[in-house]
Design a protein around this motif. Structure first.
Motif, PDB file in Angstrom:
ATOM      1  N   LYS A  74       0.828  -1.198   0.000  1.00 22.44           N
ATOM      2  CA  LYS A  74       0.000   0.000   0.000  1.00 22.44           C
ATOM      3  C   LYS A  74       0.869   1.257   0.000  1.00 22.44           C
ATOM      4  CE  LYS A  74      -3.569   2.731   0.546  1.00 22.44           C
ATOM      5  NZ  LYS A  74      -4.524   2.983  -0.569  1.00 22.44           N
ATOM      6  N   SER A  95       2.711   2.132  -3.230  1.00 21.53           N
ATOM      7  CA  SER A  95       1.881   2.737  -4.280  1.00 21.53           C
ATOM      8  C   SER A  95       1.686   4.241  -4.084  1.00 21.53           C
ATOM      9  CB  SER A  95       0.505   2.058  -4.301  1.00 21.53           C
ATOM     10  OG  SER A  95      -0.223   2.338  -3.110  1.00 21.53           O
ATOM     11  N   GLN A 118      -7.525   3.673   5.341  1.00 18.00           N
ATOM     12  CA  GLN A 118      -7.381   2.271   5.718  1.00 18.00           C
ATOM     13  C   GLN A 118      -6.594   2.132   7.015  1.00 18.00           C
ATOM     14  OE1 GLN A 118      -6.036   0.912   1.462  1.00 18.00           O
ATOM     15  NE2 GLN A 118      -6.796  -0.899   2.524  1.00 18.00           N
TER      16      GLN A 118
END
Length: 431
Positions: A190, A193, A272
């Protein structure tokens, strides 16, 4: 567990009977050819395994306490100055007390004394005289380099005057822990990215997490041997087998502290939330501290021994949030100091640790002596990129993502003293 492949189908009780027959050199016939084979293999059992058998025997047959004491005295004659010799002295000194069901306070105080004495003897005795340096900057640089190095290597440089020349091996009793962290892969993907911001955030997360992990290990007397990706290998070496139970307690206490502080570690990333969890395996026995390599001044440090098979099996059995202790390690701790459970349908299975009822006293966090003269040896254990960073004087690590290809090699050469030249040759060729 028994170091002899044909043993596991025997029950504890039948093995104890055969152990007794072996010690007495009884003339009575064995029940089968397999019994005769087993008797011939008894000599190959380690003292730790024999102690496990004796402890289990008294758990099954508590009325035979005096018989157990007699067996231990006989083992002391055969085994020499080891854990059985120590137990024999305890029996003789405390004739009226039960060997494994003593007052918890007495056990607690006595084992703590042995633990601290052996810990101090292992890490700080037999040191050579070191000339202090007045160059503060040089000393600080050595301290920075040493923070990346297992304390076992620094101890070696303190004990002996000669420089490290691979291959080298030193053997000693130790408790070993393997802690695996789950959840790093999705977190890293994550953050990768997110470009530059993700790199910066990953660096912050890693530093915060591993700073706590390292502090917990040092606080409990452990030596971090190696980080393997998102896992860590830690050792609690000792000067004698008498304090091995105390080292196991320290490792279990450290594992509990890991789960309490890092067992459910939340990392928010945007909208998240990622969770990092731990599962831990603990074992005990003799290990070898090995230095090999040397190509272009690059050396490698390993620990070896069957104890690593114990910790690997325990770690695989543990789910996130769980600590598993090997059968051998569990029975080397005084009875009643830890609480756990195991599959009672299986004779030799690992224990799930629930709690440490009577913890061991924590040793001091005293640092090992360092001198400027140690720097060349210490640097040889670090990767060149790390060395360049340290020599640059930068106080901050510049994190980055790289696309790389990885080769994973599994060496079939045993990491043992007789095969040390063969292992050295293999490492040199790979380097």
């Amino acid at each position: 567990l028994f170091e002899v492949k044909r043993l596991p189908h025997y029950s504890y009780l039948s093995i104890i009977v055969l152990l007794e027959a072996h010690l007495n050199r009884s003339d009575r016939p064995m029940h089968s050819p397999r019994d005769s084979e087993l008797i011939s293999g008894i000599d190959s059992l380690s003292p730790e395994v024999k102690l496990v058998l004796l402890r289990k025997y008294i758990e099954i047959n508590p009325k035979f306490q005096s018989k157990l004491d007699d067996l231990i005295k006989k083992f002391a004659l055969h085994e020499g100055l080891n854990i059985f010799h120590q137990l024999k002295r305890e029996i003789e000194a405390e004739d009226e007390s039960d060997l494994f069901i003593r007052k918890p306070k007495t056990i607690h105080q006595k084992s703590n004394t042995i633990l601290l004495q052996d810990w101090e003897r292992f890490w700080f005795s037999h040191f050579r005289d070191l000339a202090p340096t007045s160059d503060i900057r040089a000393t600080e640089n050595v301290e920075r380099i040493a923070s990346y190095i297992p304390k076992l290597i620094i101890r070696r440089l303190n004990v002996r005057t000669d420089r490290i020349k691979p291959p080298e091996i030193e053997k000693f009793p130790a408790c070993v822990m393997f802690a695996d962290i789950s959840g790093f892969t999705p977190l890293t993907e994550k953050l990768a990215s997110m470009g530059t911001n993700g790199i910066e955030q990953l660096s912050i997360v890693l530093n915060a997490y591993f700073d706590k992990l390292i502090s917990i290990m040092y606080r409990h007397g452990g030596d971090i041997v190696k980080f393997a990706g998102d896992a860590v290998l830690v050792a609690w070496p000792t000067a004698s087998e008498a304090s091995l139970g105390g080292m196991i307690l320290l490792a279990c206490q450290a594992a509990n502290a890991l789960l309490n502080e890092l067992g459910d570690y939340k990392v928010p990333v945007g909208d998240q939330e990622f969770t990092l969890q731990l599962h831990v395996g603990i074992g005990a026995g003799e290990i070898g501290a090995i230095t090999v390599g040397g190509t272009q001044g690059q050396m490698e440090f390993f620990i070896s021994g069957k104890v690593l098979e114990q910790v690997t099996a325990c770690e695989k059995q543990a789910n996130p949030g769980e600590i598993y202790v090997s059968e051998i390690a569990w029975h080397l701790v005084e009875r009643g100091r830890m609480k756990g459970k195991k599959d009672m349908k299986v004779s030799f299975s690992n224990w799930k640790l629930n709690e440490v009822r009577l913890p061991a006293v924590l040793p001091s966090e005293e640092s090992l002596p360092l001198t400027v003269e140690m720097e060349p040896d210490l640097v040889s254990y670090l990767q060149p990129a790390v060395v360049r960073h340290l020599h640059s004087g930068s106080k901050r690590w510049l994190a980055e993502f790289r696309r790389i290809s990885v080769i994973f090699l599994n060496l079939t050469t045993p990491f043992a003293e007789p095969q040390l030249p063969e292992l050295q040759n293999a490492i040199i060729k790979m380097q």
